[in-house]
Design a protein around this motif. Sequence first.
Motif, PDB file in Angstrom:
ATOM      1  N   GLN A 136       0.780  -1.159   0.013  1.00 10.37           N
ATOM      2  CA  GLN A 136      -0.072   0.039   0.017  1.00 10.37           C
ATOM      3  C   GLN A 136       0.812   1.333   0.160  1.00 10.37           C
ATOM      4  N   SER A 137       2.035   1.242   0.659  1.00  6.23           N
ATOM      5  CA  SER A 137       2.726   2.391   0.658  1.00  6.23           C
ATOM      6  C   SER A 137       3.604   2.628  -0.569  1.00  6.23           C
ATOM      7  N   GLU A 195       0.928   4.112  -2.946  1.00  4.61           N
ATOM      8  CA  GLU A 195       0.758   5.573  -2.310  1.00  4.61           C
ATOM      9  C   GLU A 195       1.691   6.312  -3.036  1.00  4.61           C
ATOM     10  N   ASN A 208       0.425   8.907  -5.963  1.00  7.88           N
ATOM     11  CA  ASN A 208       0.330  10.151  -5.314  1.00  7.88           C
ATOM     12  C   ASN A 208       1.634  10.721  -4.859  1.00  7.88           C
TER      13      ASN A 208
END
Length: 405
Positions: A326-327, A330, A334
Motif C-alpha cells: 500500500q505504501s 501511494e 500520489n
Amino acid sequence: MSKAWDAIIIGGGAAGLFCAGVAGQLGKKVLVLDHADILCEKIRISGGGRCNFTNLHSSPANFLSLNPHFVKSALARYPSKEFIKLVQTYRIAYHEKHQGQLFCDDSAKQIIEMLLAECAKGHVDIRHPVEVESISNEAGSWHVKTHSGIERSRSLVMATGGLPVPAIGATAFSLDIAKQFGLKVIDPRPALVPLSFTSGEFDNLIELSGLSLPVRIAAGSKGNRYGACRFNEDLLLTHKGLSGPAVLQASSYWAEGEEIHVDWLGAVEANGQFSCDELFNHEDNRLKLTENILASVMPLRLAKAFAEQKNLLGKKWAEVSKKDRQSLKELITNWSVKPAGTLGWKKAEVMLGGVDTKELDGQTMMTRNHPGLYFIGECVDITGHLGGHNFQWAWASGFACAQSI
C-alpha cells in the motif's frame, strides 16, 4: 506629421499581423510597426520549427484568466476551423498530433509567409525595425512617435506579446502602455515552463534524466489565481527537474510554495490498459520481483527507482507485506514534490497575466475608457493550455479587433 491611418498596430507577430491582414482587406488603411529586424521569430521557433498553429478542440475551457468567460465571444466569432480554412487556402500541408494539435508538415515559415501575404492583400504598410519613442492621445487621435516622425491614427492596437524568450526581442511594452493610460495589469509570470527542484525526494530520479512517460499530473488549488488543474500528459525527467507537456501544463496553475502531484500510472490507467488495483493485488504476481511488476506498466529504470525508495528492490511480491504494498502504491499514484521555481522567461512558452480583461470589451478588444485603444494576443490576461490554443487566441482576438476597426 504624416498622413492619418485607420489603425496603427504595434507588434508584427501572430496577433498583430493577422489583425492587420483582416482589417486591411476590409478596406482600412493599416500601419504595422515592429522593433525587430526579423518579424515573427516566436512563430518561427514554435512547435519545434513547425508551428502548432491551432487546436481542433480549442474552447473557453482551454484558457486561464481571472475572467474565464472573456474569451467566449472572440473564440465563437473566429473558431479554429476558420483559421484551418485559411491554411488550406494557402495549401499548407499539416497534420494532427496529440489531442487535436495541428502542425505544419514542412515549416513554421509557411504560416509567417501566409500572414504576410494576407497583409499584402490588404495593402498593409509594415515597417521594421522601428523603435516607438512615445504614444499619446490628442483630441481623440492617437499619435505614435518614432525616430522618423509622428504617425496619427484613429485606432491604436497593442500586439507586442509577452515576456517569454527575451533573446528574440520580447518586451513588456504593451503592459507599459497599458499602465501609462491607467489600465490595471495582472502581474505577469512565466507559464508553460519547466519546473526546477531542490527537494531531496527528487534526488533518486535525477539519474533518470531523459526518461519520458505518460502520467496524470495535478497542480494548483481553488484558492489560486487561476484555480487547479489535472492533465493526462507526457512527463520528461531532466537533469534540472521535470519538464515535458505534463509539467508545462501544470506550471500555469502552480503557485510558489505549493506541491505538484503526479500519478505515474494515472494516464496509462485512464487509457484502460490496466487496473491499478489489479496490478498490486493480482495473485499471478506473487513470484515476480517488485520492480518487474512495476516495469509492466512503466520503464524499468523508473520501476527500480521506486522499488529502491521503499527498500523493495529485488524482493518477490509474496515477500512484500500488505502495508508495504500500500505504501508503494501511494508513492507511485500520489507522488508529490515541491518545485523550487520555474526556469524563467528564457524557457517559458507564454506569459500568465497581462492587461486585466475588466479593462476591455470582449467583443471588440477595445479598452472601455479609451476609445480606439485595443490590446490583443498574449499581452492580455488570457493564457491558453499547451497545444495551439495560444495561437488560436492570437487569431481570434486579432479578428475581433479588426472587425471593430
